[in-house]
Design an enzyme around this catalytic site. Structure first.
Site, PDB file in Angstrom:
ATOM      1  N   HIS A 233      73.895 -17.662   0.827  1.00 26.82           N
ATOM      2  CA  HIS A 233      72.861 -17.327   2.475  1.00 26.82           C
ATOM      3  C   HIS A 233      71.900 -19.408   2.137  1.00 26.82           C
ATOM      4  O   HIS A 233      71.441 -19.944   2.777  1.00 26.82           O
ATOM      5  CB  HIS A 233      71.885 -16.290   2.774  1.00 26.82           C
ATOM      6  N   ASP A 234      72.016 -19.919   0.556  1.00 23.56           N
ATOM      7  CA  ASP A 234      70.868 -20.239   0.198  1.00 23.56           C
ATOM      8  C   ASP A 234      71.350 -21.736  -0.254  1.00 23.56           C
ATOM      9  O   ASP A 234      70.619 -22.562  -1.277  1.00 23.56           O
ATOM     10  CB  ASP A 234      69.240 -19.867  -0.612  1.00 23.56           C
ATOM     11  N   LYS A 237      69.689 -25.073  -0.305  1.00 22.68           N
ATOM     12  CA  LYS A 237      68.758 -25.507  -1.458  1.00 22.68           C
ATOM     13  C   LYS A 237      69.589 -26.863  -2.285  1.00 22.68           C
ATOM     14  O   LYS A 237      68.533 -27.085  -2.626  1.00 22.68           O
ATOM     15  CB  LYS A 237      68.815 -24.340  -1.937  1.00 22.68           C
ATOM     16  N   HIS A 262      66.992 -26.171   4.464  1.00 27.40           N
ATOM     17  CA  HIS A 262      68.129 -25.388   3.724  1.00 27.40           C
ATOM     18  C   HIS A 262      68.707 -24.600   4.287  1.00 27.40           C
ATOM     19  O   HIS A 262      70.151 -24.077   4.321  1.00 27.40           O
ATOM     20  CB  HIS A 262      67.599 -24.743   2.794  1.00 27.40           C
ATOM     21  N   HIS A 288      69.808 -17.345   8.505  1.00 31.20           N
ATOM     22  CA  HIS A 288      69.041 -16.385   8.488  1.00 31.20           C
ATOM     23  C   HIS A 288      67.879 -16.205   7.793  1.00 31.20           C
ATOM     24  O   HIS A 288      66.867 -14.893   7.363  1.00 31.20           O
ATOM     25  CB  HIS A 288      69.178 -16.094   6.698  1.00 31.20           C
ATOM     26  N   HIS A 289      67.231 -17.170   8.546  1.00 32.66           N
ATOM     27  CA  HIS A 289      65.463 -17.530   8.445  1.00 32.66           C
ATOM     28  C   HIS A 289      65.261 -17.467   9.563  1.00 32.66           C
ATOM     29  O   HIS A 289      63.984 -17.605  10.053  1.00 32.66           O
ATOM     30  CB  HIS A 289      65.060 -18.626   8.059  1.00 32.66           C
ATOM     31  N   ASP A 317      67.496 -10.372   1.752  1.00 33.78           N
ATOM     32  CA  ASP A 317      66.239 -11.901   1.142  1.00 33.78           C
ATOM     33  C   ASP A 317      65.038 -11.983   0.844  1.00 33.78           C
ATOM     34  O   ASP A 317      64.287 -11.614  -0.007  1.00 33.78           O
ATOM     35  CB  ASP A 317      67.139 -12.610   1.900  1.00 33.78           C
TER      36      ASP A 317
HETATM   37  P1  C2E Z   1      62.136 -17.865  -0.609  1.00 31.71           P
HETATM   38  O1  C2E Z   1      60.527 -17.064  -1.733  1.00 31.71           O
HETATM   39  O2  C2E Z   1      63.425 -17.127  -1.497  1.00 31.71           O
HETATM   40  O3  C2E Z   1      61.469 -16.273   0.460  1.00 31.71           O
HETATM   41  C1  C2E Z   1      62.401 -15.745   1.430  1.00 31.71           C
HETATM   42  C2  C2E Z   1      62.166 -15.460   2.568  1.00 31.71           C
HETATM   43  O4  C2E Z   1      60.742 -14.469   2.239  1.00 31.71           O
HETATM   44  C3  C2E Z   1      60.926 -16.348   2.905  1.00 31.71           C
HETATM   45  O5  C2E Z   1      61.412 -17.715   3.861  1.00 31.71           O
HETATM   46  C4  C2E Z   1      60.409 -15.505   3.955  1.00 31.71           C
HETATM   47  O6  C2E Z   1      60.406 -15.739   5.044  1.00 31.71           O
HETATM   48  C5  C2E Z   1      60.096 -14.637   2.963  1.00 31.71           C
HETATM   49  N1  C2E Z   1      58.701 -14.648   2.886  1.00 31.71           N
HETATM   50  C6  C2E Z   1      58.370 -14.783   1.643  1.00 31.71           C
HETATM   51  N2  C2E Z   1      56.591 -14.765   1.951  1.00 31.71           N
HETATM   52  C7  C2E Z   1      56.659 -13.133   2.719  1.00 31.71           C
HETATM   53  C8  C2E Z   1      55.176 -12.354   3.279  1.00 31.71           C
HETATM   54  O7  C2E Z   1      53.678 -12.584   3.123  1.00 31.71           O
HETATM   55  N3  C2E Z   1      55.596 -12.042   4.355  1.00 31.71           N
HETATM   56  C9  C2E Z   1      56.727 -11.769   4.631  1.00 31.71           C
HETATM   57  N4  C2E Z   1      56.960 -11.156   6.076  1.00 31.71           N
HETATM   58  N5  C2E Z   1      57.591 -12.338   5.317  1.00 31.71           N
HETATM   59  C10 C2E Z   1      57.425 -13.423   3.369  1.00 31.71           C
HETATM   60  P2  C2E Z   1      60.683 -19.249   4.359  1.00 31.71           P
HETATM   61  O8  C2E Z   1      59.166 -18.293   4.475  1.00 31.71           O
HETATM   62  O9  C2E Z   1      62.068 -19.614   5.619  1.00 31.71           O
HETATM   63  O10 C2E Z   1      60.938 -19.353   3.255  1.00 31.71           O
HETATM   64  C11 C2E Z   1      61.835 -20.300   2.211  1.00 31.71           C
HETATM   65  C12 C2E Z   1      61.730 -20.773   1.192  1.00 31.71           C
HETATM   66  O11 C2E Z   1      60.920 -21.342   0.946  1.00 31.71           O
HETATM   67  C13 C2E Z   1      61.192 -19.581   0.476  1.00 31.71           C
HETATM   68  O12 C2E Z   1      62.642 -18.590   0.299  1.00 31.71           O
HETATM   69  C14 C2E Z   1      60.863 -20.131  -1.016  1.00 31.71           C
HETATM   70  O13 C2E Z   1      61.711 -20.969  -1.287  1.00 31.71           O
HETATM   71  C15 C2E Z   1      60.163 -21.832  -0.290  1.00 31.71           C
HETATM   72  N6  C2E Z   1      58.984 -21.381   0.201  1.00 31.71           N
HETATM   73  C16 C2E Z   1      58.057 -20.970   1.957  1.00 31.71           C
HETATM   74  N7  C2E Z   1      57.176 -21.036   1.082  1.00 31.71           N
HETATM   75  C17 C2E Z   1      55.908 -21.584  -0.518  1.00 31.71           C
HETATM   76  C18 C2E Z   1      55.285 -21.706  -0.724  1.00 31.71           C
HETATM   77  O14 C2E Z   1      54.636 -21.578  -0.276  1.00 31.71           O
HETATM   78  N8  C2E Z   1      55.398 -22.486  -1.802  1.00 31.71           N
HETATM   79  C19 C2E Z   1      56.555 -22.741  -2.128  1.00 31.71           C
HETATM   80  N9  C2E Z   1      56.736 -23.303  -3.452  1.00 31.71           N
HETATM   81  N10 C2E Z   1      58.120 -22.712  -1.677  1.00 31.71           N
HETATM   82  C20 C2E Z   1      58.276 -21.797  -0.365  1.00 31.71           C
HETATM   83  C1  SIN Z   2      65.064 -19.079  -3.861  1.00 32.42           C
HETATM   84  O1  SIN Z   2      65.219 -18.333  -2.560  1.00 32.42           O
HETATM   85  O2  SIN Z   2      66.505 -18.353  -4.266  1.00 32.42           O
HETATM   86  C2  SIN Z   2      64.541 -19.419  -4.518  1.00 32.42           C
HETATM   87  C3  SIN Z   2      63.351 -19.452  -4.250  1.00 32.42           C
HETATM   88  C4  SIN Z   2      62.273 -20.208  -4.491  1.00 32.42           C
HETATM   89  O3  SIN Z   2      62.520 -21.750  -4.676  1.00 32.42           O
HETATM   90  O4  SIN Z   2      61.556 -20.161  -5.995  1.00 32.42           O
HETATM   91 FE    FE Z   3      66.481 -19.115   3.071  1.00 36.18          FE
HETATM   92 FE    FE Z   4      67.206 -16.815  -0.927  1.00 34.23          FE
END
Ligand code: C2E
Ligand code: SIN
Ligand code: FE
Ligand code: FE
Ligand code: SIN
Length: 371
Positions: A233-234, A237, A262, A288-289, A317
């Site tokens: 799914h990712d 990235k 991504h 998936h998003h 996820d």
């Molecule tokens: P990830 O870390 O694997 O997060 C996957 C998904 O978890 C996020 O997709 C979001 O849908 C959900 N998620 C994370 N935190 C929360 C939350 O507080 N509440 C809810 N309801 N859902 C949450 P998203 O937002 O599309 O982010 C995709 C990816 O982008 C993340 O994958 C991460 O790799 C990155 N990312 C998102 N926000 C940040 C950030 O603030 N800093 C950094 N460094 N990376 C981020």
């Molecule tokens: C992931 O969701 O596989 C990677 C998230 C991250 O950048 O830490």
């Molecule tokens: Fe993703």
């Molecule tokens: Fe993921």
């Protein structure tokens, strides 16, 4: 003459019936060892032999091997041994009335198995490129005449053609499946290779997705496809710059815009494949998003317009993202994760999916508690 043709018709009838009884079993069998046994049994019945073996060439070890009925182990002989080896090297069939009068006979098999070989037939099996892939061998005709006829040899040759095709396609199928599984595994690893995450993330998302699919009532086959496809799914990235992917703090709007790409990147990479499973993975990567309320990305799909596998993957996820450390956050405590799903029921996630998740919460969450 009339007598002869009546006999011929009866013999053809007998063979046809045998073929018709074996073919469906052979077509349905996917395990190579079981296939070899089935075809050996078929050959034995067709030519009325006491024993029949289907030997296959092992190129690497320069040996021939076969499965023995009820035996745990396989039997192996040098590639050049005896009648079977003769058929491998000459590509010719053999029809022998008395093995012990023939210098090519290798007595060791008889000695090992405490058996007395008299009449023998061997027929080489050719693969689609014309290479010898094995030998069909029949030993000791069980009828009165005690020796095999030219007709028997022809029948064994026919059986050999059919068996060669069957073995070749069985090998191709398992080769393709193995290759596919390996590629999927490599792609999954590649997608997290650059992010500073434990290798378990992909495995957990895949496992949780499978369980959710089962609890939603999907058949085993569909749940299994989801299990196989969610690790990718990712994948997209791998197209995200390090500075964004591994940024320790919050992303700026611009950075988050980059990050969001991504899902489309992954979708397009996977859609480049013609393989069904990879195209299915493309659907998951691309959606998936998305959010149940239509406020997700990249397309803003809403409700059941989002493919079910992607709705499932989204729940798995996020469950894993919240419960695990990320470069931008600490893991959340269990209660907070649970409350988040209650809060997002019908907003970020399909209500029914949140319901089954909460219903099976203890089981799903157990792996996170022991860490
Ligand atoms: P990830 O870390 O694997 O997060 C996957 C998904 O978890 C996020 O997709 C979001 O849908 C959900 N998620 C994370 N935190 C929360 C939350 O507080 N509440 C809810 N309801 N859902 C949450 P998203 O937002 O599309 O982010 C995709 C990816 O982008 C993340 O994958 C991460 O790799 C990155 N990312 C998102 N926000 C940040 C950030 O603030 N800093 C950094 N460094 N990376 C981020
Ligand atoms: C992931 O969701 O596989 C990677 C998230 C991250 O950048 O830490
Ligand atoms: Fe993703
Ligand atoms: Fe993921
Ligand atoms: C974050 O911005 O920290 C993760 C994304 C979200 O909360 O949906």
């Amino acid at each position: 003459m009339a007598d002869w043709s009546a006999q011929f018709a009866a013999e053809s009838q007998r063979i046809l019936e045998l073929l018709f009884s074996y073919m469906p079993k052979i077509a349905a069998e996917r395990n190579l060892n079981n296939l070899l046994m089935l075809m050996a049994n078929m050959g034995r019945s067709i030519v009325q032999a006491d024993r029949c073996s289907l030997w296959l060439v092992d190129e690497e070890k320069k040996e021939l091997w076969t499965k023995v009925a009820h035996g745990v182990d396989e039997l192996r002989i040098p590639l050049t041994a005896g009648f079977v080896g003769y058929s491998v090297s000459t590509r010719e069939p053999l029809l022998i009335a008395d093995a012990y009068k023939d210098p090519r006979f290798d007595r060791r098999s008889d000695e090992k198995t405490n058996y007395h070989t008299t009449s023998v037939m061997t027929v080489p099996l050719f693969d689609s490129e014309g290479k010898v892939m094995g030998v069909f061998q029949a030993i000791n005709k069980v009828t009165e005449e005690k020796v095999f006829s030219e007709d028997d040899l022809n029948h064994l040759a026919l059986t050999a053609v059919y068996s060669a095709k069957t073995v070749e396609s069985a090998r191709l199928t398992s080769e393709l499946e193995a290759t596919q599984r390996e590629i999927i595994h490599i792609l999954g690893e590649a997608s997290e290779y650059r992010s500073q995450e434990t290798g378990d993330h992909i495995q957990r998302v895949s496992e949780i997705s499978y369980q959710l699919a089962k609890w939603m009532g999907l058949p085993e086959e569909d749940a299994d496809r989801i299990r196989l496809a969610t690790p990718m799914h990712d994948l997209g990235k791998i197209g995200i710059p390090d500075a964004v992917l591994n940024k320790p703090g919050r992303l700026t709007d611009i950075e988050f815009g980059v990050m969001k790409s991504h899902s489309i990147i992954g979708e397009e990479m996977l859609n480049a494949s013609k393989r069904k499973l990879l195209r299915f993975a493309a659907v998951i990567a691309g959606s998936h998003h998305e959010r149940w309320d239509g406020k997700g990305y990249p397309r803003g799909l809403k409700g059941e317009d989002i493919p079910l596998a992607a709705r499932i993957c989204a729940v798995a996820d996020v469950l894993d993202a919240l419960s695990s450390p990320r470069c931008y956050k600490e893991p959340w405590p269990e209660d907070r994760v649970r409350e988040e799903f209650v809060k997002q029921r019908g907003l970020q996630f399909q209500p029914e999916l949140v319901d089954v998740l909460l219903e099976h919460w203890d089981e799903i969450y157990a792996p996170y508690r022991i860490r």
